[in-house]
Design an enzyme around this catalytic site. Structure first.
Site, PDB file in Angstrom:
ATOM      1  N   LYS A  51       0.833  -1.213   0.000  1.00  0.00           N
ATOM      2  CA  LYS A  51       0.000   0.000   0.000  1.00  0.00           C
ATOM      3  C   LYS A  51       0.861   1.253   0.000  1.00  0.00           C
ATOM      4  CE  LYS A  51      -2.368  -2.450  -0.686  1.00  0.00           C
ATOM      5  NZ  LYS A  51      -2.466  -3.877  -0.671  1.00  0.00           N
ATOM      6  N   ALA A 177      -3.057 -13.040 -12.824  1.00  0.00           N
ATOM      7  CA  ALA A 177      -3.772 -11.749 -12.793  1.00  0.00           C
ATOM      8  C   ALA A 177      -4.726 -11.709 -11.608  1.00  0.00           C
ATOM      9  CB  ALA A 177      -4.538 -11.543 -14.098  1.00  0.00           C
ATOM     10  N   ALA A 266       2.863 -14.733  -9.075  1.00  0.00           N
ATOM     11  CA  ALA A 266       1.737 -14.341  -8.203  1.00  0.00           C
ATOM     12  C   ALA A 266       0.552 -15.258  -8.492  1.00  0.00           C
ATOM     13  CB  ALA A 266       1.370 -12.881  -8.447  1.00  0.00           C
ATOM     14  N   THR A 267       0.794 -16.544  -8.262  1.00  0.00           N
ATOM     15  CA  THR A 267      -0.210 -17.548  -8.620  1.00  0.00           C
ATOM     16  C   THR A 267      -0.887 -18.138  -7.384  1.00  0.00           C
ATOM     17  OG1 THR A 267       1.619 -19.123  -8.725  1.00  0.00           O
ATOM     18  CG2 THR A 267       0.850 -18.199 -10.809  1.00  0.00           C
ATOM     19  N   HIS A 441     -23.421  15.245   0.237  1.00  0.00           N
ATOM     20  CA  HIS A 441     -23.031  15.668  -1.105  1.00  0.00           C
ATOM     21  C   HIS A 441     -21.925  16.711  -0.993  1.00  0.00           C
ATOM     22  CE1 HIS A 441     -23.341  16.790  -5.303  1.00  0.00           C
ATOM     23  NE2 HIS A 441     -23.394  18.065  -4.935  1.00  0.00           N
TER      24      HIS A 441
HETATM   25  P1  NAI Z   1      -4.831 -15.040  -6.472  1.00  0.00           P
HETATM   26  O1  NAI Z   1      -5.430 -16.340  -6.123  1.00  0.00           O
HETATM   27  O2  NAI Z   1      -5.546 -13.774  -6.191  1.00  0.00           O
HETATM   28  O3  NAI Z   1      -4.507 -15.026  -8.052  1.00  0.00           O
HETATM   29  C1  NAI Z   1      -3.655 -15.968  -8.650  1.00  0.00           C
HETATM   30  C2  NAI Z   1      -3.857 -15.902 -10.166  1.00  0.00           C
HETATM   31  O4  NAI Z   1      -2.881 -16.701 -10.781  1.00  0.00           O
HETATM   32  C3  NAI Z   1      -5.209 -16.432 -10.606  1.00  0.00           C
HETATM   33  O5  NAI Z   1      -5.782 -15.507 -11.499  1.00  0.00           O
HETATM   34  C4  NAI Z   1      -4.862 -17.747 -11.279  1.00  0.00           C
HETATM   35  O6  NAI Z   1      -5.766 -18.100 -12.304  1.00  0.00           O
HETATM   36  C5  NAI Z   1      -3.471 -17.446 -11.835  1.00  0.00           C
HETATM   37  N1  NAI Z   1      -2.648 -18.601 -12.094  1.00  0.00           N
HETATM   38  C6  NAI Z   1      -2.517 -19.695 -11.313  1.00  0.00           C
HETATM   39  N2  NAI Z   1      -1.638 -20.565 -11.888  1.00  0.00           N
HETATM   40  C7  NAI Z   1      -1.205 -19.980 -13.051  1.00  0.00           C
HETATM   41  C8  NAI Z   1      -0.314 -20.373 -14.084  1.00  0.00           C
HETATM   42  N3  NAI Z   1       0.317 -21.555 -14.036  1.00  0.00           N
HETATM   43  N4  NAI Z   1      -0.106 -19.546 -15.131  1.00  0.00           N
HETATM   44  C9  NAI Z   1      -0.760 -18.351 -15.173  1.00  0.00           C
HETATM   45  N5  NAI Z   1      -1.620 -17.935 -14.243  1.00  0.00           N
HETATM   46  C10 NAI Z   1      -1.858 -18.729 -13.170  1.00  0.00           C
HETATM   47  O7  NAI Z   1      -3.379 -15.080  -5.805  1.00  0.00           O
HETATM   48  P2  NAI Z   1      -2.328 -13.925  -5.510  1.00  0.00           P
HETATM   49  O8  NAI Z   1      -2.580 -12.722  -6.325  1.00  0.00           O
HETATM   50  O9  NAI Z   1      -0.997 -14.589  -5.622  1.00  0.00           O
HETATM   51  O10 NAI Z   1      -2.614 -13.565  -4.005  1.00  0.00           O
HETATM   52  C11 NAI Z   1      -2.434 -14.559  -2.991  1.00  0.00           C
HETATM   53  C12 NAI Z   1      -3.398 -14.350  -1.851  1.00  0.00           C
HETATM   54  O11 NAI Z   1      -3.097 -13.159  -1.159  1.00  0.00           O
HETATM   55  C13 NAI Z   1      -4.818 -14.269  -2.338  1.00  0.00           C
HETATM   56  O12 NAI Z   1      -5.612 -15.099  -1.554  1.00  0.00           O
HETATM   57  C14 NAI Z   1      -5.175 -12.824  -2.160  1.00  0.00           C
HETATM   58  O13 NAI Z   1      -6.547 -12.658  -1.854  1.00  0.00           O
HETATM   59  C15 NAI Z   1      -4.272 -12.386  -1.015  1.00  0.00           C
HETATM   60  N6  NAI Z   1      -3.972 -10.973  -1.182  1.00  0.00           N
HETATM   61  C16 NAI Z   1      -4.940 -10.062  -0.900  1.00  0.00           C
HETATM   62  C17 NAI Z   1      -4.734  -8.724  -1.110  1.00  0.00           C
HETATM   63  C18 NAI Z   1      -5.835  -7.767  -0.866  1.00  0.00           C
HETATM   64  O14 NAI Z   1      -6.774  -8.114  -0.162  1.00  0.00           O
HETATM   65  N7  NAI Z   1      -5.797  -6.570  -1.441  1.00  0.00           N
HETATM   66  C19 NAI Z   1      -3.433  -8.218  -1.597  1.00  0.00           C
HETATM   67  C20 NAI Z   1      -2.531  -9.260  -1.906  1.00  0.00           C
HETATM   68  C21 NAI Z   1      -2.790 -10.579  -1.676  1.00  0.00           C
END
Ligand code: NAI
Length: 462
Positions: A51, A177, A266-267, A441
């Site tokens: 952030k 993504a 970031a998977t 408003h």
């Molecule tokens: P995520 O589960 O949000 O997204 C992972 C993405 O990677 C998915 O779109 C998936 O389809 C894709 N993916 C998986 N394997 C792949 C491959 N072999 N090739 C290409 N794409 C692939 O996981 P992320 O972004 O790593 O975050 C991890 C955790 O941390 C999540 O549970 C998330 O909610 C949490 N987090 C939350 C935040 C927030 O609340 N703002 C900020 C950062 C993380």
């Protein structure tokens, strides 16, 4: 006699909140943390540092994109990456020290080191075994690995490495993504890095409302992020210039390569329970590595509980916090409860994205008759004034009863706006309840009210 009524393992948002609440309820509490600082992934290498970087780079974006329009002329600032990282670190330190202060204030003992559970009722830290009437495991999660892609935290990094790169890379490929990919991708795109996001599925932000995903992708594309969707990553190889990533497009199996200075993996994340000795003590696990718990966060071993990323459910800091408070109540003999139907999700891009409750896709699949009240931020005076009128508020309500079923927002301050809908949902409110509530408003929140009005006789400014 046990040394403590409760020992919490892990001082992330789940663990530290649990420890503080239990102490407030009169229990003698210790919290074990092996990191140098409290706060877990979220405060040290997750939510909070990201952030800070999002804030700094958003300001930079404003300078370059909008300052002149507002009549703010002059030399454009240059990025001093080391100072930006120092600012990020100050933000982290301020917050982690804050938890230390709260532990002292609430008389929670910090046991420094890595914990294991030699037997029910015992927690070992270093060479000392502490007696505990109750144990809460809040050990969190770590980035999940991807076959063929070996993380070295230099050129092939997880979110942890991406927060502290030695220099701003010229190019970056983000695999995934999801939330991390889009937030960190935004940071580097704003810093001038050529960012390409490679995603396995055909849409970004899986699980989010489809319309939100489409609009967000369009907005981020305008901000300079490139997307390759429907792409299965095969392998990553270090080269002289950086990393070569091979992937196949799922639609025709064609093979492709892309090269970048840095690859961010970031998977997703996986539960972290290594070294706790759970198997030996007989704690039952689920096939995907989470600790099995009942509706009150109790594991299969009496006196041992588990919460947060180490159990099922969304891996979100605030979900862990809620469970932490609730399990503390349960252990103190009260009634802890978490309403899993009302857990908001936020992505801190610009504009922000926030959602709660059901998506339209989920309602369709469940055969629920619903109505949609949608209001574009183009009709919101405040959003136009800050150049963030691209988004919308979409409220979903039951067709017959008008009860709010979900809300999805792309727009300025979405992460804060969503909470009026969360409160409304907790009270079982109808869209009309929001529509009849006076909203100041000019605020962004008027867009939420307008979406509620759109569920009835119509929005005023649309
Ligand atoms: P995520 O589960 O949000 O997204 C992972 C993405 O990677 C998915 O779109 C998936 O389809 C894709 N993916 C998986 N394997 C792949 C491959 N072999 N090739 C290409 N794409 C692939 O996981 P992320 O972004 O790593 O975050 C991890 C955790 O941390 C999540 O549970 C998330 O909610 C949490 N987090 C939350 C935040 C927030 O609340 N703002 C900020 C950062 C993380």
């Amino acid at each position: 006699m046990a040394d403590f009524d409760l020992i919490v393992i892990g001082a992330g948002p789940g663990g530290y909140v649990c420890a503080i609440r239990a102490a407030q309820l009169g229990l003698k509490v210790a919290c074990v943390e092996g990191r140098e600082t409290l706060g877990g992934t979220c405060l040290n290498v997750g939510c909070i540092p990201s952030k800070a970087l999002l804030n700094a780079t958003h300001q930079l974006h404003e300078v370059h994109e909008n300052f002149e329009t507002m009549g703010l002329m002059g030399a454009k600032p240059k990025v001093d990456w080391d100072r930006m990282k120092a600012y990020k670190q100050d933000v982290v330190t301020g917050n982690t020290k804050g938890i230390e202060f709260l532990f002292k204030k609430n008389k929670v003992t910090w046991l420094k080191g890595w914990a294991s559970i030699p037997a029910a009722g015992q927690v070992k830290v270093g060479d000392t075994v502490h007696g505990a009437k109750n144990i809460v495991i809040a050990s969190g999660s770590v980035p999940s690995s991807l076959p063929g892609v070996e993380v070295d935290e230099e050129a092939i990094v997880t979110s942890t490495g991406a927060l502290s790169l030695p220099k701003i890379p010229k190019s970056m490929v983000v695999i995934g993504a999801g939330v991390i990919g889009l937030e960190m991708g935004s940071v580097y795109a704003r810093l001038g890095t050529e960012v390409t996001v490679v995603e396995y599925l055909d849409a970004i932000t899986p699980g989010m409302d489809g319309e939100v995903a489409k609009l967000l992708q369009r907005i981020l594309k305008k901000q300079g992020l490139n997307f390759t969707l429907g792409a299965a990553v095969q392998k990553a190889e270090r080269t002289r210039k950086g990393v070569k990533l091979s992937y196949t497009l799922r639609k025709d199996d064609s093979a492709h390569e892309i090269e970048a200075e840095v690859v961010l993996v970031a998977t997703g994340r996986k539960p972290y329970t290594d070294g706790l000795g759970l198997e030996a003590v007989g704690v039952e696990m689920l096939p995907r590595g989470q600790i099995k718990t009942d509706a009150h966060w109790a594991t299969s071993v009496k006196g041992i509980y588990a919460i947060g990323d180490a159990v099922t459910g969304p891996m979100l800091a605030h979900k862990a916090e809620d469970e932490g408070m609730a399990v503390a109540e349960v252990i103190a003999g009260k009634h802890g409860h978490v309403n899993y139907d009302v857990i908001p999700g936020v992505i801190y891009t610009t504009p922000e994205v926030a959602s709660v409750g059901k998506t339209e896709e989920q309602l369709k699949e469940a055969g629920v008759a619903y109505k949609v009240g949608k209001f574009p931020f183009m009709g919101n005076a405040r959003a136009k004034a800050v150049f963030q009128a691209d988004g919308f508020v979409k409220l979903l309500a039951d067709k017959t009863t008008d009860r709010i079923l979900g809300c999805h927002i792309v727009g300025p301050g979405a992460g804060d706006l969503i909470h009026e809908v969360c409160v409304a949902m907790e009270f079982g409110a109808a869209a009309q309840d929001l529509a009849l509530t006076c909203h100041a408003h000019p605020t962004y929140s008027e867009a939420v009210r307008e979406a509620a009005l759109a569920c009835g006789d119509g929005a005023i400014h649309a």
